[in-house]
Enzyme design. Structure first.
Site, short mmCIF file in Angstrom:
data_model
loop_
_atom_site.label_atom_id
_atom_site.label_comp_id
_atom_site.label_asym_id
_atom_site.label_seq_id
_atom_site.Cartn_x
_atom_site.Cartn_y
_atom_site.Cartn_z
N PRO A 124 50.43 11.78 57.11
CG PRO A 124 48.68 11.57 55.56
CD PRO A 124 49.81 12.48 55.96
N GLY A 127 55.34 11.01 61.55
CA GLY A 127 54.95 11.63 62.81
C GLY A 127 56.15 12.22 63.52
CB SER A 128 58.12 11.02 66.43
OG SER A 128 57.04 11.00 67.34
CD GLU A 241 53.37 21.00 70.67
OE1 GLU A 241 52.32 20.38 70.41
OE2 GLU A 241 54.32 21.10 69.85
NE ARG A 242 58.88 17.13 72.44
CZ ARG A 242 59.96 16.82 71.74
NH1 ARG A 242 61.17 17.14 72.21
NH2 ARG A 242 59.84 16.20 70.59
CD GLN A 335 38.08 0.69 89.25
OE1 GLN A 335 38.24 0.96 88.07
NE2 GLN A 335 37.43 -0.39 89.66
N GLY A 339 30.65 3.26 88.39
CA GLY A 339 29.98 3.35 87.09
C GLY A 339 29.83 4.77 86.61
N GLY A 363 55.45 14.96 70.60
CA GLY A 363 56.54 13.99 70.66
C GLY A 363 56.14 12.86 71.58
#
Length: 378
Positions: A124, A127-128, A241-242, A335, A339, A363
Site C-alpha cells: 500500500p 510501489g516502484s 516482464e516489461r 474517436q 459514440g 515499473g
C-alpha cells in the site's frame, strides 16, 4: 517444445485455445473479476503454461520466442482476464533462482496448472520504490515468521504459489536486505486474501490484496535458500516482464488499428463511408506510422533479448515507447468509432480502458525514463 512444436504451430494452437476456451467466457469473467479456476488446468493439459520451462520440470522446453507468441495471441484475442504471464514469470523465478529441490517440488505442478503463480511485491505504501517495503520476515526456530500486506497482486484470488518480497529483520543492519519467499497457500495459517479489487480496466483479471499475519515458513521456502538476494533476483525478471508488456502493447495496437479500418470502411456519415473523409485518412495514417515504428523497435529489442539478452535500458525504452503509443493509438481509434467507441460492448472501448495501466505496472513510465536517461551518460 523447441524441437517438437515450432512457432507457427504454437501460434495456431494458441489461436484455437483462446477461441474455444477463453473468448466465449470473457463477459462472465469480467463480471466475476476472475477467470474460472479450471482454465488453468485446461491450459496446463494443452501445454500452454510454463512454455519456457525445461521439459524435465514439466514445461514446454521453449525459448523466449515462444513466450512472445503466446503474449501476442492473448492480446490479439482481446484477453486481459487471464493472468498467464504473471504465472509464467513466477515459474521463471523458480527456474533461475530456486534450488533443485524447489524446482522439482513446484515447477511441474505450475506447468500442469495445479498451482497458480502470483508475485507479491507492491505494498500500500511502496510501489516502484521496492526498498521502501515494510513486510518483514523474522527468523524463528526452523525458519521465518512473515508479517505485512501486499496489494495489486495479479492472480491473488486463485494463487496457490506466491512469491513474497520481504526484509529479513536484522538488528545489526539499518536497512535489511530484500529476500524472496515462496508461499504455498493451501491451508497456510496467517495468510488472508482480500476481495477482488475494483479497477477501471482489466475487469476480468484476478487482482487482490494479500495479508500476512504471522505466516510461518521453513527455511526451504526462502527462494534459493540464501538470504539477501531478493533485489538481484528481481531485476532481470522485472525487465522480462516489461518487454512482454511492450509485446502485448504492439499486438493490441495492431489489432485495434485493423478493427478501426474495417469499421471506417463500413460506417457511413453524410452519405459516404468514414474512410473517404480526409480527417479519417490522416488519423489512420498517423496511427499506422506509430504502430509501424513501435513494431520495429519491439522486434529489434526482442531480437536483442534472444541473441544476447537485452539491456535494462533497451527494455525500458521499448516499454516506454510502446505503452505511450498504445494510449495514443487507442484514443485515436476510439474517436473514429464515435459514440460506439464509448460502449463497453465494443472491443476498442475495453482495450482503451485496459491499456491505461500499461504505463503504470511493470515499473511506471517515469521510472522507464529514469533508466533510459541514466544509460545515455554511460
Amino acid at each position: 517444445m523447441s524441437e517438437d512444436l515450432g512457432l507457427p504451430e504454437l501460434r495456431e494452437l494458441a489461436k484455437s485455445f483462446w477461441a474455444k476456451e477463453v473468448t466465449p467466457h470473457q463477459p462472465r469473467w469480467r463480471s466475476a473479476h476472475q477467470v474460472d479456476r479450471e482454465l488453468w488446468t485446461t491450459a496446463g493439459g494443452a501445454g500452454l503454461l510454463c512454455v519456457g520451462v525445461p521439459e524435465p520440470y514439466g514445461g514446454g522446453g521453449g525459448a523466449f520466442a515462444h513466450e512472445v507468441v503466446l503474449a501476442e495471441e492473448q492480446a490479439r484475442a482481446g484477453d486481459t482476464s487471464w493472468g498467464r504471464t504473471a504465472h509464467d514469470i513466477v515459474a521463471r523465478y523458480l527456474l533461475l533462482h530456486g534450488t533443485e529441490r524447489q524446482k522439482t517440488r513446484w515447477l511441474p505442478r505450475m506447468a500442469a496448472g495445479e498451482l497458480v503463480g502470483a508475485l507479491a511485491i507492491t505494498e500500500p505504501d511502496a510501489g516502484s520504490d521496492v526498498q521502501a517495503i515494510t513486510t518483514r520476515a523474522r527468523r524463528v526456530a526452523g525458519g521465518y515468521l512473515l508479517h505485512g500486506a501486499k496489494t495489486f497482486v495479479t492472480n491473488g484470488i486463485h494463487s496457490g504459489l506466491v512469491l513474497v518480497l520481504a526484509k529479513v529483520a536484522d538488528p545489526e543492519r539499518r536497512t535489511p536486505p530484500l529476500s524472496l519467499f515462496v508461499l504455498e497457500t493451501a491451508g497456510l495459517p496467517g495468510l488472508h486474501r482480500g476481495p477482488a479489487l475494483e479497477k477501471i480496466g482489466l475487469h476480468g483479471q484476478d487482482t487482490a490484496e494479500l495479508f500476512l499475519d504471522g505466516v510461518e515458513l521453513t527455511a526451504e521456502h526462502l527462494l534459493g535458500e540464501v538470504e539477501g538476494r531478493g533485489l538481484a533476483q528481481l531485476l532481470p525478471l522485472i525487465s522480462r516482464e516489461r518487454l512482454l508488456i511492450a509485446v502485448t502493447s504492439v499486438a493490441v495496437m495492431e489489432t485495434a488499428l485493423a478493427e478501426t479500418v474495417r469499421y471506417c470502411k463500413q460506417r457511413r456519415a453524410f452519405s459516404r463511408p468514414l474512410m473517404r473523409f480526409q480527417n479519417t485518412q490522416f488519423v489512420l495514417a498517423g496511427a499506422a506510422a506509430q504502430v509501424a515504428a513501435s513494431r520495429a523497435l519491439l522486434d529489434s529489442t526482442v531480437a536483442a533479448e534472444l541473441v544476447r539478452g537485452a539491456s535494462m535500458a533497451e527494455v525500458a525504452l521499448a516499454k516506454l515507447w510502446c505503452t505511450e503509443r498504445l494510449g495514443e493509438v487507442l484514443d485515436s481509434c476510439l474517436q473514429l468509432f464515435g459514440g460506439y467507441g464509448y460502449m463497453s460492448e465494443y472491443p476498442v472501448a475495453r482495450a482503451w480502458a485496459d491499456a491505461r495501466v500499461a504505463r503504470i505496472f511493470g515499473g511506471t513510465n517515469e521510472i522507464m525514463r529514469e533508466i533510459v536517461a541514466a544509460s545515455l551518460g554511460e
